[in-house]
Each structure stands twice: as C-alpha cells, then as structure tokens.
Write a protein that holds these residues in place. Structure first.
Motif, PDB file in Angstrom:
ATOM      1  N   ARG A  56      -2.140  -1.614   6.385  1.00  0.00           N
ATOM      2  CA  ARG A  56      -3.375  -0.950   5.925  1.00  0.00           C
ATOM      3  C   ARG A  56      -3.453   0.481   6.464  1.00  0.00           C
ATOM      4  O   ARG A  56      -3.873   1.401   5.743  1.00  0.00           O
ATOM      5  N   ASP A  57      -3.046   0.674   7.689  1.00  0.00           N
ATOM      6  CA  ASP A  57      -3.131   1.991   8.308  1.00  0.00           C
ATOM      7  C   ASP A  57      -2.022   2.939   7.865  1.00  0.00           C
ATOM      8  O   ASP A  57      -2.265   4.133   7.628  1.00  0.00           O
ATOM      9  N   LYS A  58      -0.791   2.419   7.736  1.00  0.00           N
ATOM     10  CA  LYS A  58       0.366   3.277   7.514  1.00  0.00           C
ATOM     11  C   LYS A  58       0.741   3.438   6.034  1.00  0.00           C
ATOM     12  O   LYS A  58       1.452   4.390   5.692  1.00  0.00           O
ATOM     13  N   HIS A  59       0.311   2.524   5.170  1.00  0.00           N
ATOM     14  CA  HIS A  59       0.740   2.560   3.765  1.00  0.00           C
ATOM     15  C   HIS A  59      -0.448   2.456   2.814  1.00  0.00           C
ATOM     16  O   HIS A  59      -0.344   1.858   1.747  1.00  0.00           O
ATOM     17  N   GLU A  88      -8.382  -0.993  -5.318  1.00  0.00           N
ATOM     18  CA  GLU A  88      -9.337  -2.095  -5.422  1.00  0.00           C
ATOM     19  C   GLU A  88      -9.138  -3.144  -4.332  1.00  0.00           C
ATOM     20  O   GLU A  88     -10.056  -3.911  -4.038  1.00  0.00           O
ATOM     21  N   ALA A  89      -7.943  -3.181  -3.745  1.00  0.00           N
ATOM     22  CA  ALA A  89      -7.654  -4.198  -2.726  1.00  0.00           C
ATOM     23  C   ALA A  89      -8.119  -3.783  -1.337  1.00  0.00           C
ATOM     24  O   ALA A  89      -8.265  -4.639  -0.453  1.00  0.00           O
ATOM     25  N   LEU A  90      -8.349  -2.501  -1.117  1.00  0.00           N
ATOM     26  CA  LEU A  90      -8.624  -2.015   0.232  1.00  0.00           C
ATOM     27  C   LEU A  90      -9.891  -2.617   0.832  1.00  0.00           C
ATOM     28  O   LEU A  90      -9.907  -3.014   2.006  1.00  0.00           O
ATOM     29  N   ASP A  96      -4.297 -11.225  -4.813  1.00  0.00           N
ATOM     30  CA  ASP A  96      -4.292 -11.263  -6.279  1.00  0.00           C
ATOM     31  C   ASP A  96      -4.227  -9.852  -6.864  1.00  0.00           C
ATOM     32  O   ASP A  96      -3.466  -9.592  -7.807  1.00  0.00           O
ATOM     33  N   ILE A  97      -5.018  -8.944  -6.324  1.00  0.00           N
ATOM     34  CA  ILE A  97      -5.052  -7.570  -6.840  1.00  0.00           C
ATOM     35  C   ILE A  97      -3.700  -6.886  -6.640  1.00  0.00           C
ATOM     36  O   ILE A  97      -3.185  -6.218  -7.547  1.00  0.00           O
ATOM     37  N   ILE A  98      -3.119  -7.036  -5.465  1.00  0.00           N
ATOM     38  CA  ILE A  98      -1.827  -6.395  -5.180  1.00  0.00           C
ATOM     39  C   ILE A  98      -0.740  -6.938  -6.093  1.00  0.00           C
ATOM     40  O   ILE A  98       0.038  -6.180  -6.698  1.00  0.00           O
ATOM     41  N   GLU A  99      -0.665  -8.249  -6.213  1.00  0.00           N
ATOM     42  CA  GLU A  99       0.386  -8.850  -7.039  1.00  0.00           C
ATOM     43  C   GLU A  99       0.181  -8.539  -8.521  1.00  0.00           C
ATOM     44  O   GLU A  99       1.151  -8.313  -9.248  1.00  0.00           O
ATOM     45  N   ARG A 100      -1.066  -8.501  -8.965  1.00  0.00           N
ATOM     46  CA  ARG A 100      -1.340  -8.155 -10.355  1.00  0.00           C
ATOM     47  C   ARG A 100      -0.955  -6.705 -10.649  1.00  0.00           C
ATOM     48  O   ARG A 100      -0.389  -6.404 -11.710  1.00  0.00           O
ATOM     49  N   ALA A 101      -1.244  -5.807  -9.711  1.00  0.00           N
ATOM     50  CA  ALA A 101      -0.860  -4.403  -9.884  1.00  0.00           C
ATOM     51  C   ALA A 101       0.658  -4.255  -9.969  1.00  0.00           C
ATOM     52  O   ALA A 101       1.181  -3.480 -10.779  1.00  0.00           O
TER      53      ALA A 101
END
Length: 241
Positions: free
Chosen positions: A159-162, A169-171, A221-226
C-alpha cells in the motif's frame, strides 16, 4: 512454445497440406503420363508447382505475421502482469486474511452475545449478556494473535510503496483492512464493570474480524477484476486467438 501448444491442430493441418498437396499433384502427374484424355492434357499444361509455391509463400508470410501479433500480445500481457505483480500479491494475501478471519468471527459469535447499553455521558458500550467471560476473553486473544501472524505488514508495505499500481477503488478498502488490524485489548475498558469490559472486548474483536472479511474480499475483487479487464483490453486490440 505456448503458441504451439495452443494451436497445434492448425500447425498439424498446415504440415499435412504442405506434404499432401504436392504428393497428390505428383500422383496426378504420374497418372497422366502419357496423356490419356482431355483432363490430363489440361492438367499437364497447368503450372501447379508455381501456384503452390506462391500459396506456400503467402501462407508462410501469414503465419509469420500471426506469430508476430501473438508475440506482441504475449509481451503486453507479461507487461501488465509485471505492473500488477504487487497489487495481485496484496490481493492474494487479503484473500488469505479473509479465509482465516471468517471462521474466527463465527466462533466468537457462537461463544457469547452482547447487548448495546448507554451509560449516560460515557457513551455507548456493549455488555456481555451470554457466554463465559474467561472463555470469551481467551478466544478473542487467540483470534487476535492468529490474525497478527498473517502478514498485514505485507499489505501495508505494498500500500505504501506501490500505491500508483493499485486500482484507486481498492485503496479505501485496503485502508479499512489495515485499520481493522488495530485490535483493542482486554484492559482498555477495565475501569468499567466486568460485563462491560468483556462485552466490549468481544464486540470490538468480532467487529474487526468481520471488517477484515468484508473489506479484504472487496479489495481483492477490485484488484483482480482490474487485472482481468486489462488483459481483455489487450485481447480486444490484438484480435481473437
């Protein structure tokens, strides 16, 4: 190698045609020597070697262009996978968190129940109305230790580095997961009656486990869908397989 495995039937068909057609035409040549009818006369005047060579050259060029297009597509997919490596790692970790937190949450729900009470200016609290205090406290403590052993720091680091590679939307969901790992301890409410102290410990622990399950699943879900949408975009631009 991947293209060969995926399109081996097409390649086998091309090799069969490459070998079979000349063999067929040479057989017809042999059958028509000497000339026995009008068909043979027309056939021997037909320069099938030249035509076949032209088609073979055209087919070779088409296969080369197709291979280049497929290589470009694969390179683009590899680039996307590289860009999404850390977000996907975070998604995998959060799915593991959710899988671990879900049964812990269910266990706490079955061990005791809490009742919402208002204590004047002190605010709203939760009172343990059912369940053995020590059993509830021990289960909450064990649940917290179990969750702290499952790499929240991995998600925090990503979360911090990337941040730029994580879908926006996932943040917010990731942040909620990380906040949920800040569990209360039993002594936080020790100035209150034991029923309130243990009730608050149970309520907050169960609530944070529930938040981990819900928010970690949403973020993953959001990350994998993206990621899949990015791959679909490459597929659309380069055409079907």
């Amino acid at each position: 190698m991947l293209l060969i495995k995926k399109h081996w039937r097409l390649l086998v068909g091309a090799w069969v045609a490459l070998i079979g057609l000349p063999a067929l035409f040479m057989t017809i040549d042999a059958s028509c020597s000497p000339i026995s009818n009008a068909f043979c006369r027309q056939w021997l005047n037909f320069q099938w070697e030249t035509v076949l060579a032209g088609y073979a050259g055209f087919a070779g060029a088409a296969i080369a262009l197709y291979g280049i297009a497929m290589q470009i597509r694969q390179d683009n997919k590899n680039q996307i996978t590289g860009q999404m490596h850390f977000p996907l790692k975070a998604a995998e970790t959060m799915r593991e968190m959710a899988e671990i937190a879900a049964p812990l949450h269910e266990k706490l729900r079955n061990l005791g129940t809490c009742e919402r009470v208002e204590l004047g200016p002190s605010g709203v609290f939760y009172k343990l109305t059912m369940g053995h205090r020590e059993t509830v406290a021990r289960a909450c403590t064990e649940a917290i230790k179990t969750m702290h052993s499952h790499r929240a720091e991995t998600v925090q680091s990503i979360r911090d580095k990337h941040t730029e590679s994580i879908p926006h939307e996932a943040l917010a969901h990731i942040d909620k997961v990380l906040r949920a790992f800040k569990f209360d301890n039993l002594t936080k409410h020790d100035r209150h009656a034991p029923s309130i102290q243990y009730g608050m410990y149970l309520h907050h622990t169960a609530r944070r486990l529930e938040m981990i399950v819900t928010e970690a699943t949403k973020a993953a879900d959001i990350i994998e869908r993206a990621y899949l949408q990015m791959l679909d975009t490459v597929q659309t631009k380069t055409g079907p397989d």
